[in-house]
Write an enzyme that holds these catalytic residues in place. Sequence first.
Site, PDB file in Angstrom:
ATOM      1  N   ASP A  68      -9.415  -4.075  -5.799  1.00 38.25           N
ATOM      2  CA  ASP A  68      -8.739  -2.978  -5.123  1.00 38.25           C
ATOM      3  C   ASP A  68      -8.913  -1.709  -5.961  1.00 38.25           C
ATOM      4  O   ASP A  68      -8.658  -1.731  -7.164  1.00 38.25           O
ATOM      5  CB  ASP A  68      -7.249  -3.332  -4.997  1.00 38.25           C
ATOM      6  CG  ASP A  68      -6.405  -2.237  -4.378  1.00 38.25           C
ATOM      7  OD1 ASP A  68      -6.955  -1.196  -3.961  1.00 38.25           O
ATOM      8  OD2 ASP A  68      -5.179  -2.435  -4.302  1.00 38.25           O
ATOM      9  N   HIS A  74      -7.648  -4.819  -1.536  1.00 37.29           N
ATOM     10  CA  HIS A  74      -6.559  -4.063  -0.940  1.00 37.29           C
ATOM     11  C   HIS A  74      -6.421  -4.447   0.537  1.00 37.29           C
ATOM     12  O   HIS A  74      -7.412  -4.576   1.257  1.00 37.29           O
ATOM     13  CB  HIS A  74      -6.860  -2.562  -1.048  1.00 37.29           C
ATOM     14  CG  HIS A  74      -5.684  -1.697  -0.719  1.00 37.29           C
ATOM     15  ND1 HIS A  74      -4.777  -1.293  -1.655  1.00 37.29           N
ATOM     16  CD2 HIS A  74      -5.274  -1.161   0.465  1.00 37.29           C
ATOM     17  CE1 HIS A  74      -3.848  -0.540  -1.088  1.00 37.29           C
ATOM     18  NE2 HIS A  74      -4.129  -0.447   0.197  1.00 37.29           N
ATOM     19  N   SER A 103       0.847  -1.196   0.000  1.00 40.14           N
ATOM     20  CA  SER A 103       0.000   0.000   0.000  1.00 40.14           C
ATOM     21  C   SER A 103       0.882   1.245   0.000  1.00 40.14           C
ATOM     22  O   SER A 103       1.714   1.407  -0.894  1.00 40.14           O
ATOM     23  CB  SER A 103      -0.952  -0.051   1.200  1.00 40.14           C
ATOM     24  OG  SER A 103      -1.945   0.927   1.103  1.00 40.14           O
TER      25      SER A 103
END
Length: 314
Positions: free
Chosen positions: A256, A286, A161
């Site tokens: 995501d 995600h 991320s």
Amino acid sequence: MLETGFFSLGTPGRLDEDLAFVLAKAAELNLPKLGDLGPVEGRAEFARRVARTNPPAPEGIVAEDFTIGGIPARRYQPQGGPRSKALLLYFHGGGFVVGDLETHDPHCRALAADSGSVVVAVDYRLAPENPYPAAIEDGIAALKWAAREYAGWKLGVAGDSAGGTLAAVVALHARDLDIPLALQMLIYPAVDQRGDFPSRVRLARGYLLTQADMEWFTEQYFIGRANPVLEPDASPLRAASHAGLASALVLTCGFDPLVDEGDAYAQALKRAGVPVRHVRLEGSIHGCLGLAGYVASGKAALAEVCRAWGAVAA
């Protein structure tokens, strides 16, 4: 060596059943939004959540807390010392606002255990107390430290991320500083702050990371700056050139909001002649790495990064 190419795991357009259950349960619990809690309590809430869903930590790893020029860090290595002269810098996720050494401790232990290498988790400064580019400065400082203290070793950078964004930026600086990297591992990174990719709209809500979350993280990280910030340290997809960068593992997830830009980054690296292993977990979301204690795609994501780094570190 890293096996390159594009690898699609799962069925495109179909959410994994175990993740559908997790999302339904999360909706039922009506968990508070981190942005509503604010940075301090948001960090505590994020830590509580991942503590329940992280994978178990492997045994046989020694961890030592230390500092890199004042930056907190944690060094992991197998008991008895590393089996290979390889060091991986790991940058945790959390939108540059939440996350710390504890939230990603099991993943770093797994990377050290599977590869027999040294893994150093970097607890870079967080926003809004330390907005952009503080995290970038800390990442570059860690890179220079690793190149100096582990001269002659294979070096790699990795992150998930926001940490994946940071790893991508540090890889760009490594090239420009003439610091050789053996691998960059980018796990569902955000790479373009313009945010106009279709997946950001199509998957804006309902899959844990929402458009509202991303807007809040962006406001905290880029406080005092006009958005979007399109310079390469914020939007590595917009770097003038990606030629000469380290070999890459780019891992994206089909559900995501960041999947399109992650895919675009893999393609940009490939066009620039960079060896790329691009893995898309079609039915995943995600943050799946932080769900690896429960969901198959989280376990697959962890296995992918461990395999890739192990192949390079050997």
